[in-house]
Design a protein around this motif. Structure first.
Motif, PDB file in Angstrom:
ATOM      1  N   ARG A  89       0.845  -1.193   0.000  1.00 52.82           N
ATOM      2  CA  ARG A  89       0.000   0.000   0.000  1.00 52.82           C
ATOM      3  C   ARG A  89       0.885   1.249   0.000  1.00 52.82           C
ATOM      4  O   ARG A  89       1.983   1.240   0.568  1.00 52.82           O
ATOM      5  N   PRO A  90       0.409   2.347  -0.592  1.00 47.38           N
ATOM      6  CA  PRO A  90       1.230   3.566  -0.658  1.00 47.38           C
ATOM      7  C   PRO A  90       1.560   4.142   0.719  1.00 47.38           C
ATOM      8  O   PRO A  90       2.583   4.803   0.881  1.00 47.38           O
ATOM      9  N   ASP A  91       0.709   3.892   1.706  1.00 49.27           N
ATOM     10  CA  ASP A  91       0.981   4.480   3.030  1.00 49.27           C
ATOM     11  C   ASP A  91       1.839   3.572   3.906  1.00 49.27           C
ATOM     12  O   ASP A  91       2.073   3.869   5.086  1.00 49.27           O
ATOM     13  N   PRO A 127       8.083   0.571  -5.817  1.00 45.28           N
ATOM     14  CA  PRO A 127       7.361   1.732  -6.339  1.00 45.28           C
ATOM     15  C   PRO A 127       7.739   2.981  -5.539  1.00 45.28           C
ATOM     16  O   PRO A 127       7.914   2.916  -4.322  1.00 45.28           O
ATOM     17  N   GLN A 128       7.850   4.114  -6.248  1.00 44.76           N
ATOM     18  CA  GLN A 128       8.313   5.357  -5.608  1.00 44.76           C
ATOM     19  C   GLN A 128       7.461   5.802  -4.421  1.00 44.76           C
ATOM     20  O   GLN A 128       7.958   6.450  -3.512  1.00 44.76           O
ATOM     21  N   GLU A 129       6.161   5.452  -4.456  1.00 46.10           N
ATOM     22  CA  GLU A 129       5.292   5.958  -3.391  1.00 46.10           C
ATOM     23  C   GLU A 129       5.462   5.201  -2.074  1.00 46.10           C
ATOM     24  O   GLU A 129       5.002   5.655  -1.030  1.00 46.10           O
ATOM     25  N   ILE A 130       6.143   4.057  -2.123  1.00 46.62           N
ATOM     26  CA  ILE A 130       6.397   3.310  -0.888  1.00 46.62           C
ATOM     27  C   ILE A 130       7.465   4.046  -0.085  1.00 46.62           C
ATOM     28  O   ILE A 130       8.493   4.453  -0.625  1.00 46.62           O
ATOM     29  N   GLN A 131       7.215   4.203   1.207  1.00 54.63           N
ATOM     30  CA  GLN A 131       8.162   4.916   2.052  1.00 54.63           C
ATOM     31  C   GLN A 131       9.198   3.935   2.591  1.00 54.63           C
ATOM     32  O   GLN A 131       8.852   2.923   3.191  1.00 54.63           O
ATOM     33  N   ASN A 161      12.625  10.197   3.200  1.00 53.40           N
ATOM     34  CA  ASN A 161      11.256  10.578   3.565  1.00 53.40           C
ATOM     35  C   ASN A 161      11.213  10.912   5.058  1.00 53.40           C
ATOM     36  O   ASN A 161      11.174  10.017   5.916  1.00 53.40           O
TER      37      ASN A 161
END
Lengths: 218, 218
Positions: A89-91, A127-131, A161
Motif C-alpha cells: 500500500r502507498p501508506d 514503487p516510488q510511493e512506498i516509504q 522521507n
C-alpha cells in the motif's frame, strides 16, 4: 502501533519482534505460509510468556501493518519485496535492516553495491510511493535476539522521507534503552552498513559478541 | 613517549599536540620552517600554561620522534610524506588521521578513493618498512582542539602492523577519557573515514558540534 515482519523467523526478525511485542506494539509475523508464521508466533509467545504476536499470511500482514520490517537475508530483500509487490500500500513504511556481508577466510567483508548500499539498491526496485527507511543496520541480530539484555545503544535511521523516518523513530522509542538517531538521507546506509563490519571485527578482536554503537555529544 | 607532528598547525594537529603534551608526552611540532614551528609551539605552550611543546624542522622532528602524526589536509598527506621521504626511519610509526571529505551543497560527502581509503592510498606511497597506523579518524578536529572538554569516546585504530598499532594504542591511553580500540587491518579505514560523514550529519541534524562514537559491549 502495528508492526509487521516480512520474514520474521530468522534471528534479526525474532529479536525485533520479541522486543517490539514486549514493548507493547501489536506485532504481526508474515510468511508465504500462514501456518508456518503461526508456528513461529506461538514459539515467540512462549518466550514472552504472553500471547502478544500473531502469525499470518504476508498478504494479511501487509494489509494491516503500518510499519513492515524486511527481515530476510540481505540478498533476499529485493526478491521478497517484489514477490509481494501487489500487496504494497502507498501508506506503508518499509524498513530495511539488511547488511550485505560475506565472510572471507573468517573475516567479514562488505559486499560493494553498485547503487552504494543495499538500502539504495532496494529503493530502485520498489514503487516510488512506498516509504523506505533504513534502521537497525549496526546492531547485530544475535544482540537483538538476546532479549534479556538491555541494548543501551543508538539506532541510526536513514531515509529520503522525513515523516516516515520520524514514525519509525517513534516506534524505536518504545523499546527501552534504545535511542533513535536521524542519520540523514538513505545514502547514509553506505556508512551504516559498513559499520557492521567494524562491530564484527571488534567482537573478534576482543572475544565479545555484543559490540554496538553509541554517539557521545548528541 | 616522543610524539611528533608533521603539519601541526591546523586544528587537528593543535588538538592532538595539546592533549598529548598535557598528558605528559614529549611533543615535537615539525615544519619546513623551524621558525614557524617554534612560533606555533610558543602559542600552544601559552595555552597550556607550561612550556611542554617544542617546534623544530621536519628533519629534526622525524629524527627524534617515535610516533609521528600526519596532521595535514587529506589531499596533502601523500605529498607531505613524499617531501620528507629521505628522513623516514624504518622504526618510525606514521599515524594517518585523514578523512577525504568534500562539502556539496552544505552536505559532507566521502570522496571515494581508488585504493579504498586515504590510509590505503598512503600505504601505497610510502616505503614498505615504514609502520603505518590509522587513528583518530572518527573524532572531529574541533572536538579534539577544545581541550577543556573531556572526550569520553573511543579511538579506532587500524593497521596491518600489530606491534605498531599496540604502540599507538599505548600513546592514546595517556589521554584521559579516551579508549583505543583495535578496529583491525588498515582496510578498516574504509569504514572509519566514512563514519566521520555520519558524525557531521548528526551534528547538522541535532545542531550540535561534538558527535563522536563509543562502542557498547566491548
Amino acid at each position: 502501533m502495528r508492526i509487521g515482519f516480512l520474514g520474521g523467523t530468522g534471528e534479526e526478525g525474532r529479536g525485533l519482534a520479541l522486543r517490539f511485542a514486549a514493548a507493547g506494539a501489536s506485532v504481526l509475523l508474515g510468511s508465504r505460509s500462514a501456518e508456518r508464521a503461526g508456528i513461529a508466533a506461538d514459539q515467540y509467545n512462549m518466550t514472552l510468556g504472553r500471547s502478544l504476536i500473531r502469525g499470518t499470511s504476508n498478504t494479511d500482514m501487509l494489509a494491516t501493518s503500518e510499519i513492515v520490517y524486511l527481515t530476510v537475508p540481505f540478498d533476499q530483500v529485493v526478491p521478497a519485496v517484489l514477490a509481494n509487490r501487489g500487496d504494497l500500500r502507498p501508506d506503508l513504511i518499509l524498513v530495511d535492516v539488511s547488511v550485505p556481508l560475506l565472510f572471507r577466510e573468517g573475516r567479514p567483508e562488505y559486499v560493494d553495491q553498485v547503487e552504494g548500499s543495499n538500502a539504495e539498491a532496494l529503493a530502485q526496485h520498489i514503487p516510488q510511493e512506498i516509504q523506505l527507511v533504513g534502521a537497525f543496520k549496526t546492531i547485530p541480530a544475535h544482540v537483538l535476539s538476546d532479549i534479556d539484555t538491555p541494548l543501551f545503544c543508538d539506532v541510526f535511521l536513514c531515509s529520503d522521507n522525513g515523516p516516515a523516518l520520524a514514525r519509525v523513530a517513534q516506534s524505536v522509542r518504545l523499546i527501552p534503552s534504545l535511542r533513535p538517531l536521524d542519520a540523514g538521507p538513505l545514502r547514509a546506509a553506505r556508512i551504516l552498513e559498513r559499520m557492521t563490519v567494524l562491530a564484527i571485527n571488534l567482537n573478534k578482536r576482543y572475544k565479545k559478541r555484543g559490540a554496538r554503537f553509541r554517539v557521545e555529544g548528541i
